[in-house]
Design a protein around this motif. Structure first.
Motif, PDB file in Angstrom:
ATOM      1  N   THR A  49       5.548  45.322 126.019  1.00  0.00           N
ATOM      2  CA  THR A  49       4.376  45.901 125.383  1.00  0.00           C
ATOM      3  C   THR A  49       3.083  45.342 125.953  1.00  0.00           C
ATOM      4  OG1 THR A  49       4.515  44.261 123.623  1.00  0.00           O
ATOM      5  CG2 THR A  49       5.583  46.379 123.238  1.00  0.00           C
ATOM      6  N   GLU A  50       3.132  44.131 126.502  1.00  0.00           N
ATOM      7  CA  GLU A  50       1.933  43.534 127.058  1.00  0.00           C
ATOM      8  C   GLU A  50       1.813  43.909 128.524  1.00  0.00           C
ATOM      9  OE1 GLU A  50       1.167  39.365 125.952  1.00  0.00           O
ATOM     10  OE2 GLU A  50       3.109  39.514 124.960  1.00  0.00           O
ATOM     11  N   LYS A  51       0.616  44.377 128.926  1.00  0.00           N
ATOM     12  CA  LYS A  51       0.422  44.733 130.319  1.00  0.00           C
ATOM     13  C   LYS A  51       0.254  43.485 131.172  1.00  0.00           C
ATOM     14  CE  LYS A  51      -2.144  47.737 133.315  1.00  0.00           C
ATOM     15  NZ  LYS A  51      -3.171  48.709 133.472  1.00  0.00           N
ATOM     16  N   TYR A  52      -0.471  42.511 130.677  1.00  0.00           N
ATOM     17  CA  TYR A  52      -0.702  41.272 131.418  1.00  0.00           C
ATOM     18  C   TYR A  52      -0.321  40.085 130.545  1.00  0.00           C
ATOM     19  CZ  TYR A  52      -3.370  44.423 134.344  1.00  0.00           C
ATOM     20  OH  TYR A  52      -3.739  45.460 135.139  1.00  0.00           O
ATOM     21  N   LYS A  53       0.258  39.090 131.159  1.00  0.00           N
ATOM     22  CA  LYS A  53       0.702  37.912 130.436  1.00  0.00           C
ATOM     23  C   LYS A  53       0.813  36.778 131.453  1.00  0.00           C
ATOM     24  CE  LYS A  53       4.654  36.493 127.664  1.00  0.00           C
ATOM     25  NZ  LYS A  53       5.943  36.880 127.137  1.00  0.00           N
ATOM     26  N   SER A  54       0.704  35.554 131.020  1.00  0.00           N
ATOM     27  CA  SER A  54       0.875  34.445 131.954  1.00  0.00           C
ATOM     28  C   SER A  54       2.358  34.090 132.067  1.00  0.00           C
ATOM     29  CB  SER A  54       0.068  33.234 131.486  1.00  0.00           C
ATOM     30  OG  SER A  54       0.527  32.802 130.238  1.00  0.00           O
ATOM     31  N   GLY A  55       2.708  33.502 133.196  1.00  0.00           N
ATOM     32  CA  GLY A  55       4.092  33.099 133.411  1.00  0.00           C
ATOM     33  C   GLY A  55       4.410  33.001 134.887  1.00  0.00           C
ATOM     34  N   HIS A  56       5.694  32.999 135.201  1.00  0.00           N
ATOM     35  CA  HIS A  56       6.147  32.847 136.580  1.00  0.00           C
ATOM     36  C   HIS A  56       6.490  34.203 137.188  1.00  0.00           C
ATOM     37  CE1 HIS A  56       6.351  28.461 136.538  1.00  0.00           C
ATOM     38  NE2 HIS A  56       6.616  28.618 135.251  1.00  0.00           N
ATOM     39  N   CYS A  57       6.077  34.392 138.417  1.00  0.00           N
ATOM     40  CA  CYS A  57       6.381  35.611 139.164  1.00  0.00           C
ATOM     41  C   CYS A  57       7.879  35.633 139.486  1.00  0.00           C
ATOM     42  CB  CYS A  57       5.555  35.631 140.454  1.00  0.00           C
ATOM     43  SG  CYS A  57       5.975  36.984 141.574  1.00  0.00           S
ATOM     44  N   THR A  58       8.494  36.778 139.343  1.00  0.00           N
ATOM     45  CA  THR A  58       9.924  36.941 139.609  1.00  0.00           C
ATOM     46  C   THR A  58      10.268  36.691 141.075  1.00  0.00           C
ATOM     47  OG1 THR A  58      10.098  38.536 137.820  1.00  0.00           O
ATOM     48  CG2 THR A  58      11.843  38.597 139.459  1.00  0.00           C
ATOM     49  N   PHE A  77       3.554  30.007 139.022  1.00  0.00           N
ATOM     50  CA  PHE A  77       2.941  30.292 137.727  1.00  0.00           C
ATOM     51  C   PHE A  77       1.590  30.954 137.950  1.00  0.00           C
ATOM     52  CE2 PHE A  77       0.157  29.484 134.175  1.00  0.00           C
ATOM     53  CZ  PHE A  77       0.954  29.850 133.099  1.00  0.00           C
ATOM     54  N   PHE A  78       1.312  31.997 137.151  1.00  0.00           N
ATOM     55  CA  PHE A  78       0.031  32.692 137.204  1.00  0.00           C
ATOM     56  C   PHE A  78      -0.467  32.926 135.792  1.00  0.00           C
ATOM     57  CE2 PHE A  78       1.971  33.593 141.223  1.00  0.00           C
ATOM     58  CZ  PHE A  78       0.913  33.548 142.111  1.00  0.00           C
ATOM     59  N   SER A  79      -1.765  32.857 135.630  1.00  0.00           N
ATOM     60  CA  SER A  79      -2.334  33.092 134.300  1.00  0.00           C
ATOM     61  C   SER A  79      -2.312  34.578 133.950  1.00  0.00           C
ATOM     62  CB  SER A  79      -3.754  32.545 134.208  1.00  0.00           C
ATOM     63  OG  SER A  79      -4.578  33.143 135.185  1.00  0.00           O
ATOM     64  N   VAL A  80      -2.229  35.432 134.968  1.00  0.00           N
ATOM     65  CA  VAL A  80      -2.140  36.874 134.744  1.00  0.00           C
ATOM     66  C   VAL A  80      -1.039  37.438 135.640  1.00  0.00           C
ATOM     67  CG1 VAL A  80      -3.342  39.088 134.932  1.00  0.00           C
ATOM     68  CG2 VAL A  80      -4.597  37.075 134.186  1.00  0.00           C
ATOM     69  N   ILE A 129       9.490  44.027 135.483  1.00  0.00           N
ATOM     70  CA  ILE A 129       9.596  42.630 135.884  1.00  0.00           C
ATOM     71  C   ILE A 129       8.195  42.051 136.083  1.00  0.00           C
ATOM     72  CG2 ILE A 129      11.885  42.827 136.906  1.00  0.00           C
ATOM     73  CD1 ILE A 129      10.488  42.953 139.662  1.00  0.00           C
ATOM     74  N   PRO A 130       8.004  40.779 135.718  1.00  0.00           N
ATOM     75  CA  PRO A 130       6.689  40.158 135.895  1.00  0.00           C
ATOM     76  C   PRO A 130       6.483  39.741 137.351  1.00  0.00           C
ATOM     77  CG  PRO A 130       8.189  38.605 134.856  1.00  0.00           C
ATOM     78  CD  PRO A 130       8.934  39.891 135.008  1.00  0.00           C
ATOM     79  N   LEU A 131       5.374  40.202 137.931  1.00  0.00           N
ATOM     80  CA  LEU A 131       5.035  39.862 139.307  1.00  0.00           C
ATOM     81  C   LEU A 131       3.578  39.428 139.385  1.00  0.00           C
ATOM     82  CD1 LEU A 131       6.567  42.871 141.289  1.00  0.00           C
ATOM     83  CD2 LEU A 131       7.553  40.601 140.979  1.00  0.00           C
TER      84      LEU A 131
END
Length: 120
Positions: free
Chosen positions: A2-11, A16-19, A38-40
């Motif tokens: 549901t969230e378009k942007y979130k902090s975390g680790h790129c797949t 780690f990225f704040s966005v 997938i978060p990128l």
């Protein structure tokens, strides 16, 4: 997601990225609205799409050669990207989903008179 942007680790690069961007493994224009996301990081997202376009072009040309351009800085990232690249290339080879309408930005160069007509 549901969230378009979130902090975390790129797949792919695992940094780690704040966005982060949430990449649809199947583009929404190809029917992938509910596909796995997938978060990128922004860079890996751009590179994944550039790589997919290069592979798609090679396949459409009928080339059996592997793309000579290196897209990823190391083998680990290339390996992590491989399954998502395969999904994306297969999806890009499909026709656009029936009933899909959307905005498709394009860039072109025209003379001033045509530009003025388009602006209207």
């Amino acid at each position: 997601m549901t969230e378009k942007y979130k902090s975390g680790h790129c797949t792919i690069c695992t940094e780690f990225f704040s966005v982060l961007h949430w990449h649809h493994t199947v583009p929404q224009s190809r029917g992938g609205k509910d596909s796995l996301q997938i978060p990128l990081c922004g860079n890996c997202h751009t590179v994944l799409h550039a790589n997919a376009v290069a592979v798609q072009a090679s396949l459409r040309r009928g080339s059996k050669k592997k793309t000579v351009r290196q897209f990823w800085p190391n083998a680990e990232q290339e390996e992590r990207a491989a399954p998502y690249l395969e999904i994306l290339v297969k999806a890009l080879m499909l026709p656009i989903a029936e009933g899909y309408t959307g905005q498709h930005p394009i860039q072109l160069t025209v003379d001033t008179e045509t530009y003025e007509l388009i602006k209207l």
